[in-house]
Design an enzyme around this catalytic site. Structure first.
Site, short mmCIF file in Angstrom:
data_model
loop_
_atom_site.label_atom_id
_atom_site.label_comp_id
_atom_site.label_asym_id
_atom_site.label_seq_id
_atom_site.Cartn_x
_atom_site.Cartn_y
_atom_site.Cartn_z
N ASP A 30 0.85 -1.20 0.00
CA ASP A 30 0.00 0.00 0.00
C ASP A 30 0.88 1.25 0.00
O ASP A 30 1.89 1.31 0.71
CB ASP A 30 -0.92 -0.02 1.23
CG ASP A 30 -2.08 0.95 1.10
OD1 ASP A 30 -3.22 0.49 0.98
OD2 ASP A 30 -1.83 2.18 1.10
N ILE A 31 0.48 2.24 -0.78
CA ILE A 31 1.27 3.46 -0.91
C ILE A 31 1.25 4.29 0.39
O ILE A 31 2.14 5.11 0.62
CB ILE A 31 0.75 4.29 -2.12
CG1 ILE A 31 1.82 5.22 -2.66
CG2 ILE A 31 -0.52 5.05 -1.77
CD1 ILE A 31 1.46 5.83 -4.01
N ASN A 87 -12.89 -3.27 2.41
CA ASN A 87 -13.86 -2.18 2.51
C ASN A 87 -14.77 -2.23 1.31
O ASN A 87 -14.30 -2.33 0.17
CB ASN A 87 -13.12 -0.84 2.57
CG ASN A 87 -12.25 -0.71 3.81
OD1 ASN A 87 -12.61 -1.20 4.87
ND2 ASN A 87 -11.10 -0.08 3.67
N GLY A 93 -16.00 2.62 3.47
CA GLY A 93 -14.75 3.36 3.31
C GLY A 93 -13.94 2.95 2.10
O GLY A 93 -12.73 3.18 2.05
N GLN A 94 -14.61 2.37 1.10
CA GLN A 94 -13.89 1.95 -0.12
C GLN A 94 -13.61 3.17 -0.99
O GLN A 94 -14.55 3.85 -1.42
CB GLN A 94 -14.72 0.92 -0.90
CG GLN A 94 -14.00 0.40 -2.12
CD GLN A 94 -14.82 -0.63 -2.91
OE1 GLN A 94 -16.00 -0.86 -2.61
NE2 GLN A 94 -14.20 -1.22 -3.90
N HIS A 100 -10.28 -5.19 -3.34
CA HIS A 100 -8.93 -5.43 -2.83
C HIS A 100 -9.01 -5.85 -1.37
O HIS A 100 -9.91 -5.42 -0.63
CB HIS A 100 -8.05 -4.18 -2.98
CG HIS A 100 -8.66 -2.93 -2.46
ND1 HIS A 100 -9.60 -2.22 -3.19
CD2 HIS A 100 -8.50 -2.25 -1.29
CE1 HIS A 100 -9.97 -1.15 -2.49
NE2 HIS A 100 -9.34 -1.15 -1.32
N HIS A 102 -6.89 -5.69 2.05
CA HIS A 102 -5.75 -5.16 2.78
C HIS A 102 -5.24 -6.27 3.71
O HIS A 102 -6.03 -6.99 4.33
CB HIS A 102 -6.18 -4.02 3.70
CG HIS A 102 -6.72 -2.81 3.01
ND1 HIS A 102 -5.99 -1.64 2.87
CD2 HIS A 102 -7.92 -2.54 2.45
CE1 HIS A 102 -6.73 -0.73 2.27
NE2 HIS A 102 -7.92 -1.25 2.00
P1 5GP Z 1 -9.75 1.46 0.30
O1 5GP Z 1 -9.92 2.72 1.11
O2 5GP Z 1 -10.42 1.57 -1.04
O3 5GP Z 1 -10.13 0.22 1.04
O4 5GP Z 1 -8.20 1.30 0.09
C1 5GP Z 1 -7.51 1.79 -1.01
C2 5GP Z 1 -6.05 1.69 -0.65
O5 5GP Z 1 -5.30 1.83 -1.84
C3 5GP Z 1 -5.58 2.77 0.32
O6 5GP Z 1 -5.02 2.15 1.48
C4 5GP Z 1 -4.54 3.54 -0.47
O7 5GP Z 1 -3.44 3.95 0.31
C5 5GP Z 1 -4.13 2.56 -1.56
N1 5GP Z 1 -3.75 3.19 -2.82
C6 5GP Z 1 -4.44 4.14 -3.49
N2 5GP Z 1 -3.79 4.46 -4.62
C7 5GP Z 1 -2.67 3.69 -4.66
C8 5GP Z 1 -1.58 3.58 -5.58
O8 5GP Z 1 -1.52 4.25 -6.62
N3 5GP Z 1 -0.59 2.69 -5.27
C9 5GP Z 1 -0.64 1.93 -4.13
N4 5GP Z 1 0.39 1.08 -3.92
N5 5GP Z 1 -1.65 2.00 -3.24
C10 5GP Z 1 -2.64 2.89 -3.49
#
Ligand code: 5GP
Ligand code: ZN
Length: 114
Positions: A30-31, A87, A93-94, A100, A102
């Site tokens: 994760d970034i 999520n 919180g998606q 995906h 985590h």
């Molecule tokens: P969500 O909130 O949708 O469950 O999680 C999305 C996740 O994707 C977040 O934890 C966010 O940091 C990660 N993310 C978003 N854009 C990128 C990206 O371009 N590269 C990487 N490695 N992670 C990303």
């Protein structure tokens, strides 16, 4: 999907720190990590969210969990434990609309989440 950032990561159009890939899934860090170990596992095929799982595509979820098991051992978080988070939708919180999972580990995680 053309405008999906995770589809672009799978295709290599957006760089990522890859941990694992096979013909069906892609795993990468994760970034914006929320724990010492924080990676994401995604299907290569675009599925928007858990709401879009069905009899034709849901086998990918068991495959993803098997890969998480293997990667948790390799990244040394298996013994102490870790959290798998999906999520779904706005209240869940998606933020990225490509399903995906985590995986968070390397520290004690609080419960319940906020
Ligand atoms: P969500 O909130 O949708 O469950 O999680 C999305 C996740 O994707 C977040 O934890 C966010 O940091 C990660 N993310 C978003 N854009 C990128 C990206 O371009 N590269 C990487 N490695 N992670 C990303
Ligand atoms: Zn996608």
């Amino acid at each position: 999907m053309d405008d999906c950032i995770f589809c672009k990561i799978v295709k290599g159009e957006i760089p990522s720190k890859k941990i694992y890939e096979d013909d069906k899934v892609y795993a990468f860090y994760d970034i914006n990590p929320e724990a010492p170990v924080h990676f994401l596992v995604i299907p290569k095929d675009h599925i928007a969210s858990a709401n879009d799982l069905n009899d034709n595509n849901a086998d990918i979820v068991s495959h993803i969990f098997k890969i998480i098991n293997k990667l948790a051992v390799e990244l040394n978080i298996s013994d102490k434990g870790y959290r798998i988070v999906n999520n779904c939708g706005e209240d869940g919180g998606q933020t990225v609309k490509h399903i995906h999972f985590h995986v968070l580990g390397g520290r004690c995680l609080h419960w319940p989440p906020g």
